[in-house]
Design an enzyme around this catalytic site. Structure first.
Site, PDB file in Angstrom:
ATOM      1  N   ASP A   1       0.828  -1.210   0.000  1.00  0.00           N
ATOM      2  CA  ASP A   1       0.000   0.000   0.000  1.00  0.00           C
ATOM      3  C   ASP A   1       0.857   1.252   0.000  1.00  0.00           C
ATOM      4  OD1 ASP A   1      -2.696  -1.336   2.062  1.00  0.00           O
ATOM      5  OD2 ASP A   1      -2.293  -1.425  -0.087  1.00  0.00           O
TER       6      ASP A   1
ATOM      7  N   SER B   1     -19.321   6.317  11.774  1.00  0.00           N
ATOM      8  CA  SER B   1     -20.753   6.339  11.503  1.00  0.00           C
ATOM      9  C   SER B   1     -21.397   7.348  12.454  1.00  0.00           C
ATOM     10  CB  SER B   1     -21.343   4.945  11.641  1.00  0.00           C
ATOM     11  OG  SER B   1     -21.071   4.454  12.909  1.00  0.00           O
ATOM     12  N   LEU B   2     -22.702   7.392  12.465  1.00  0.00           N
ATOM     13  CA  LEU B   2     -23.398   8.394  13.265  1.00  0.00           C
ATOM     14  C   LEU B   2     -24.277   7.724  14.296  1.00  0.00           C
ATOM     15  CD1 LEU B   2     -24.607  10.707  10.357  1.00  0.00           C
ATOM     16  CD2 LEU B   2     -22.896  11.292  12.074  1.00  0.00           C
TER      17      LEU B   2
ATOM     18  N   LYS C   1     -30.145  12.711   5.109  1.00  0.00           N
ATOM     19  CA  LYS C   1     -29.230  11.579   5.223  1.00  0.00           C
ATOM     20  C   LYS C   1     -29.461  10.710   3.992  1.00  0.00           C
ATOM     21  CE  LYS C   1     -27.615   8.057   8.401  1.00  0.00           C
ATOM     22  NZ  LYS C   1     -27.631   6.871   7.553  1.00  0.00           N
TER      23      LYS C   1
ATOM     24  N   ARG D   1     -15.858   2.978   2.756  1.00  0.00           N
ATOM     25  CA  ARG D   1     -15.640   3.123   4.189  1.00  0.00           C
ATOM     26  C   ARG D   1     -15.009   1.869   4.801  1.00  0.00           C
ATOM     27  NH1 ARG D   1     -20.118   2.737   8.272  1.00  0.00           N
ATOM     28  NH2 ARG D   1     -18.984   2.855  10.199  1.00  0.00           N
TER      29      ARG D   1
ATOM     30  N   LYS E   1     -33.461   9.593  12.335  1.00  0.00           N
ATOM     31  CA  LYS E   1     -33.983   8.652  11.336  1.00  0.00           C
ATOM     32  C   LYS E   1     -35.486   8.842  11.123  1.00  0.00           C
ATOM     33  CE  LYS E   1     -31.349   5.695  10.018  1.00  0.00           C
ATOM     34  NZ  LYS E   1     -30.687   4.567  10.600  1.00  0.00           N
TER      35      LYS E   1
ATOM     36  N   CYS F   1     -30.417 -26.472  26.689  1.00  0.00           N
ATOM     37  CA  CYS F   1     -29.808 -25.957  25.474  1.00  0.00           C
ATOM     38  C   CYS F   1     -30.172 -26.844  24.285  1.00  0.00           C
ATOM     39  CB  CYS F   1     -28.290 -25.908  25.642  1.00  0.00           C
ATOM     40  SG  CYS F   1     -27.430 -25.515  24.112  1.00  0.00           S
TER      41      CYS F   1
ATOM     42  N   CYS G   1     -26.731 -28.668  23.028  1.00  0.00           N
ATOM     43  CA  CYS G   1     -25.937 -29.666  23.763  1.00  0.00           C
ATOM     44  C   CYS G   1     -26.719 -30.323  24.889  1.00  0.00           C
ATOM     45  CB  CYS G   1     -24.657 -29.037  24.306  1.00  0.00           C
ATOM     46  SG  CYS G   1     -24.922 -27.908  25.681  1.00  0.00           S
TER      47      CYS G   1
HETATM   48  S1  IVH Z   1     -21.844  12.836   8.089  1.00  0.00           S
HETATM   49  C1  IVH Z   1     -18.388  11.596  11.069  1.00  0.00           C
HETATM   50  N1  IVH Z   1     -23.807  13.423   6.492  1.00  0.00           N
HETATM   51  O1  IVH Z   1     -24.589   7.944   7.120  1.00  0.00           O
HETATM   52  C2  IVH Z   1     -19.679  11.370  10.398  1.00  0.00           C
HETATM   53  N2  IVH Z   1     -23.289  11.135   6.799  1.00  0.00           N
HETATM   54  O2  IVH Z   1     -24.792   6.531   9.676  1.00  0.00           O
HETATM   55  C3  IVH Z   1     -19.656  11.677   8.948  1.00  0.00           C
HETATM   56  N3  IVH Z   1     -24.655   9.618   5.454  1.00  0.00           N
HETATM   57  O3  IVH Z   1     -21.391   6.565   7.135  1.00  0.00           O
HETATM   58  C4  IVH Z   1     -20.927  11.371   8.296  1.00  0.00           C
HETATM   59  N4  IVH Z   1     -25.863  11.168   4.461  1.00  0.00           N
HETATM   60  O4  IVH Z   1     -22.447   7.065   4.865  1.00  0.00           O
HETATM   61  C5  IVH Z   1     -23.094  12.433   7.051  1.00  0.00           C
HETATM   62  N5  IVH Z   1     -25.487  14.100   5.059  1.00  0.00           N
HETATM   63  C6  IVH Z   1     -24.769  13.132   5.603  1.00  0.00           C
HETATM   64  C7  IVH Z   1     -25.005  11.781   5.297  1.00  0.00           C
HETATM   65  C8  IVH Z   1     -24.249  10.809   5.924  1.00  0.00           C
HETATM   66  C9  IVH Z   1     -25.626   9.868   4.564  1.00  0.00           C
HETATM   67  C10 IVH Z   1     -24.187   8.270   5.818  1.00  0.00           C
HETATM   68  C11 IVH Z   1     -22.703   8.073   5.800  1.00  0.00           C
HETATM   69  C12 IVH Z   1     -22.327   7.584   7.160  1.00  0.00           C
HETATM   70  C13 IVH Z   1     -23.636   7.088   7.661  1.00  0.00           C
HETATM   71  C14 IVH Z   1     -23.669   7.137   9.169  1.00  0.00           C
END
Ligand code: IVH
Length: 750
Positions: A49, A94-95, A128, A149, A324, A429, A432
C-alpha cells in the site's frame, strides 16, 4: 546523487520522479506476480500500500509522467478480495441515531452540557442520503485515490470506479494541497428503475433497492461496468486536509460546492433543536419528491472549532447525529420460533416469518430478543405491546430501521389461530442438552455447557476470527464451521488455528487436495494465519469473546495493562477480591429480598458480615481489584466476568494454549509527543474552563490514562476547588498535584 527511493515526493525533481515511477511500476508488478501466480508474497500488504500511495503521490505532482501502464489504474490488483486496501488517514465513522423529538432535544442538551454552554447552539440540518460513503483523496488538486468506508479504518480502493462518476471532479483548483472529500454515492430512482429493466432484459440479476444497486455498481472489479451505471455523489464531509476548509460546517459545504462538488440543496443552518425539528418536517415532506432515497436528517454542530472540542466516541462523533425517519412496517405470519445459541451461551429466539417486503427488502427472520419479550414483558417487567404475547401461527407486524435486524412490533390477536399455545421457552440448550439457566437480574437464559457446547464453541471461534478480532483472511464464519466438524484438521478452539499448518503437513491428505481448496487457497490461508501470530493486545483480548469485554473495553484494558503478562498477573492477584465482591453482592441481594421479614433480616445481615469476613482479602488483591475497576471504562460487571474467565481452569488452559503461539503487541501510546502521553491522570474537584467529560476526552486524546481513583500508579492529580479525599491521598502518596490552569498550561492549549 541521492537515491530517489529515499527522497520525499515533494523534493523529487522530474528525472528522479520518472526513475521512481519506473521503479515502483516494476516493484508493484513483481509484487502482484508473486502474490497471484507464485503464491509467495514477498512484501507485506502495508509495504504494498505504501508503494502504491507513493506512486500515486508522484503522479499527482507530475501528471504528465504517469505511465500508460500506471499501477494506479490496476484495479483489484492486490488482495484476494479483488480490491486493494486503503488505510484512511482519518477514520470514517458512523453516526449515532435519534428516533424522536426527545432524542434530538437530548442530543442538543448533551452537546451543550459537554461544552458547558448555556445559550443556543447553531447546527446544520441536511438529508441523510441512503447510499454508501466514499472518500476521495486529492493531492495538488488531482485524485490520488478513492476508497469505500470498509470497517472505518481500512476501506477498499475503488479509485478507477470513482473516476467514472460525473459528480466527482477529476481536478480541483484552489483546494488545499491535501484534501479528502467525503460523501455519499447513490443512485436516483429513475436510474435504478432503468438499470433493473436492462438487467432483467439481459437475464442478469436485478437489485432490491437503489442502495444495493449503488453498492453493487461501485464495487465492480471492472470499471467499465461502473462507468455504464449512472452513479451520483453528494459531498457532505471531509477527512484529512492540509489547511482548514472554513470555520463552519455550512461554509465548508459551500467551499466544497465552489470546488465543483454537488452538495445537497436541503442543507440549512438551524438555531437550536426547534429549528432542527422544523427542518426535519420540511425534509420529510419533500422526501417523496426528491427522486432518490433518504432515510433521515443529519444534524451537525456548525462551528468547526466546537466540533473539534467535542471530538469522537469510539465510533461516532459527539457533534453530529442522524435523526432517522420512522421505520417501515409490514404484516406477515410467524411460522416458527428457532432458538440460536450464542458465544456466551445466550439462547436467542429468532422469528421465522413468511417472507414479506419491508422498505424494499425481503424479510424472513426477525429477532425476538428473549423469553420476556415473547411473553409481552419489557426489561423492567412492565408490559410491552399492551402485554400481548407472541405465538407461533400469529399474524405479526415487523419493521426495520436502516441496517438494524428486523423486529416484531405488534401482534394481531383477532387473527390468532384457535389452537395457538403460549411459547414454551426451552430450559435446556437445544444444541448440547445442558441446563439453560437465567440468573437473577438477567433477561437472557444461558446454556451452562461452556466449552462442551458445540454452538458456543463455534460462535466463539467465529468471534475470534471476526474483523475486530483476529481478522484472518480466508477464515470466515463458513470455514470455521467446516473446520470445527473436520475429522482430519479439526479446529475446536482458537489455538487449533495456529497449529493448522503443522498438522496439515503431518497429514496424508493435504488441505490443498480437498474439495473447494487448492495449493493457492491453502497457502494463502496458512500465510494469513501466520501473519496474525503477532497480534495487537486489544485484538487478542477482544477475540477471547469474554462476556461484556467489547472492543472498547478491550482497548481500555490493553492500554491500562500494556502487556498480556501484566494483565493475567493482575487478574490472578485480584481474584480473592473479585470473589469477595461477588459474595458481598449476593449477601446484599439476599438481604434486600428479606427486607420485609425482620427476623430473617437480622440473620442475613449476620450472614453477610460472615461472608465478607470469610473472604477477607489480602491487601495486594484489594489493590489489584481497585486498580482494575478504577480503570476508565471498566466497571465491576466486566471486571467480574474477566476474573471468572481467567479463574476458570478450562478456559484459562485454552487461553494459555493459544497465547503460546502468539506475540501480543502492546498498544502504541497515542500521541507520544504529548507531555501527558502514557501518564495516569485523575481529575477531582470542580473544573471551571471545561466540563469533566471534555477534560477526560482531551486527556485521552493526548495519550493519557484517566482514572477515577488515586493510587500509587497515579502520575498526576488535577484538582479544582472543592477537591477532597483524593487530594489528601495524593498528598500522602507524594503525587504531583496541579490546578486546572496548570493542566491547561501543561497540555499547551491542545
Ligand atoms: S456525516 C463523522 N452526512 O450515514 C460522520 N453522513 O450513519 C460523517 N450519510 O457513514 C458522516 N448522508 O455514509 C453524514 N449528510 C450526511 C449523510 C451521511 C448519509 C451516511 C454516511 C455515514 C452514515 C452514518
Amino acid at each position: 546523487m541521492a537515491d530517489p527511493e529515499t527522497i520525499d515526493v515533494e523534493a523529487l525533481d522530474e528525472a528522479q520522479a520518472r526513475a521512481e515511477l519506473d521503479r515502483l511500476a516494476d516493484a508493484l508488478s513483481a509484487a502482484n506476480q508473486a502474490y497471484h501466480a507464485a503464491d509467495a508474497p514477498e512484501i507485506s500488504d502495508a509495504d504494498y500500500d505504501a508503494m502504491k500511495r507513493r506512486n500515486a503521490a508522484i503522479e499527482a505532482r507530475f501528471p504528465h509522467l504517469k505511465r500508460s501502464d500506471s499501477p494506479t489504474d490496476m484495479v483489484g490488483a492486490a488482495p484476494s478480495e479483488g480490491f486493494g486496501k486503503i488505510t484512511h488517514a482519518v477514520r470514517m465513522l458512523s453516526l449515532g441515531n435519534a428516533f424522536d423529538d426527545a432524542d434530538v432535544t437530548e442530543f442538543d442538551r448533551s452537546v451543550r452540557k459537554y461544552l458547558g454552554q448555556d445559550g443556543p447552539l447553531a447546527y446544520t440540518g441536511e438529508p441523510k442520503i441512503d447510499g454508501l460513503s466514499l472518500t476521495i483523496r486529492y493531492e495538488g488538486g488531482a485524485i490520488v485515490h478513492a476508497a469505500t468506508r470498509g470497517d472505518g479504518a481500512v476501506g477498499e480502493n475503488v479509485t478507477a470506479n470513482a473516476r467514472t462518476i460525473d459528480d466527482i471532479p477529476e481536478r480541483l483548483t484552489g483546494a488545499p494541497e491535501v484534501l479528502e472529500v467525503r460523501g455519499e454515492v447513490y443512485m436516483s430512482h429513475a436510474d435504478f428503475a432503468a438499470l433493473n429493466e436492462r438487467q432483467a432484459e439481459a437475464g442478469a440479476k436485478t437489485f432490491a433497492n437503489p442502495r444495493n444497486a449503488a453498492a453493487g455498481s461501485l464495487r465492480q472489479l471492472d470499471p467499465a461496468i461502473t462507468a455504464a451505471r449512472p452513479l451520483r455523489f453528494f459531498a457532505y464531509a471531509w477527512g484529512e486536509t492540509s489547511a482548514p476548509l472554513a470555520e463552519t460546517q455550512m461554509a465548508a459545504i459551500e467551499r466544497l460546492a465552489d470546488l465543483g462538488f454537488r452538495t445537497n440543496p436541503l442543507t440549512r443552518l438551524c438555531e437550536g433543536p426547534e429549528a432542527l425539528l422544523a427542518h426535519y418536517a420540511e425534509i420529510e415532506q419533500a422526501r417523496a419528491t426528491l427522486g432518490y432515497d433518504i432515510d433521515g436528517v443529519v444534524y451537525k454542530v456548525n462551528d468547526l472549532a466546537l466540533q473539534g472540542r467535542l471530538g469522537f466516541r469510539s465510533t461516532t462523533p459527539r457533534w453530529a447525529i442522524a435523526h432517522k425517519f420512522p421505520a417501515e412496517l409490514a404484516w406477515t405470519r410467524l411460522e416458527a420460533i428457532d432458538i440460536q445459541v450464542g458465544r456466551t451461551g445466550a439462547l436467542s429466539p429468532v422469528a421465522r416469518l413468511a417472507p414479506v417486503t419491508v422498505g424494499g427488502v425481503v424479510v424472513s427472520n426477525a429477532t425476538l430478543h428473549n423469553e420476556d419479550y415473547i411473553a409481552g414483558r419489557g426489561a423492567d417487567g412492565s408490559e410491552i405491546r399492551g402485554g400481548k404475547d407472541i405465538r407461533i401461527g400469529d399474524w405479526v407486524q415487523v419493521y426495520r430501521a436502516g441496517d438494524v435486524i428486523p423486529k416484531v412490533a405488534d401482534v394481531d390477536l383477532s387473527k390468532r389461530p384457535k389452537d395457538a399455545a403460549p411459547f414454551a421457552f426451552p430450559e435446556t440448550c437445544p444444541e448440547c442438552g445442558s441446563e439453560a439457566v437465567r440468573e437473577e437480574g438477567d433477561a437472557v437464559r444461558r446454556c451452562t455447557g461452556g466449552l462442551i457446547c458445540p454452538a458456543q464453541a463455534v460462535e466463539k471461534l467465529k468471534h475470534f476470527v471476526s474483523r475486530a478480532a483476529f481478522d484472518i483472511e480466508g477464515l470466515g464464519a463458513k470455514q470455521v464451521e467446516a473446520f470445527y466438524e473436520d475429522d482430519q484438521l479439526p479446529v475446536k478452539e482458537p489455538s487449533d488455528i495456529f497449529t493448522l499448518r503443522q498438522r496439515d503437513a503431518d497429514n496424508l491428505t493435504k488441505l490443498a487436495n480437498r474439495d473447494g481448496w487448492g495449493e493457492t487457497s491453502a497457502g494463502n490461508l496458512f500465510r494469513a494465519i501466520d501473519e496474525r501470530r503477532e497480534i495487537a493486545l486489544e485484538r487478542l483480548i477482544f477475540g477471547l469473546g469474554i462476556r461484556h469485554a467489547g472492543e472498547v473495553a478491550a482497548k481500555d484494558l490493553a492500554r491500562h495493562y500494556g502487556s498480556w503478562e501484566a494483565m493475567t498477573q493482575a487478574l490472578d492477584t485480584a481474584r480473592p477480591a473479585a470473589e469477595a465482591h461477588r459474595a458481598a453482592d449476593l449477601a446484599a441481594e439476599a438481604e434486600r429480598e428479606a427486607a420485609a421479614d425482620e427476623g430473617r433480616r437480622a440473620r442475613l445481615a449476620e450472614a453477610r458480615a460472615k461472608a465478607m469476613a470469610e473472604h477477607a482479602v489480602p491487601e495486594e488483591a484489594g489493590e489489584a481489584w481497585a486498580d482494575l475497576i478504577g480503570t476508565d471504562g471498566i466497571g465491576p460487571t466486566l471486571a467480574l466476568s474477566l476474573s471468572d474467565a481467567f479463574a476458570n481452569p478450562e478456559e484459562r488452559a485454552a487461553m494459555d494454549r493459544l497465547v503460546a503461539h502468539l506475540t501480543p503487541v502492546a498498544p502504541e501510546a497515542q500521541a507520544t509527543n504529548s507531555p501527558v502521553a502514557g501518564k495516569t491522570v485523575v481529575f477531582t474537584g470542580t473544573l471551571e474552563k471545561m466540563t469533566r467529560a471534555e477534560a477526560k476526552a482531551r486527556a485521552e486524546a493526548l495519550g493519557a490514562k484517566v482514572s477515577g481513583s488515586v493510587s500509587a500508579k497515579t502520575d498526576l492529580l488535577v484538582a479544582g476547588p472543592g477537591a477532597g479525599s483524593k487530594a489528601t491521598k495524593a498528598a500522602e502518596l507524594g503525587i504531583e498535584t496541579i490546578d486546572e490552569d496548570g493542566w491547561l498550561e501543561l497540555i499547551g492549549g491542545r
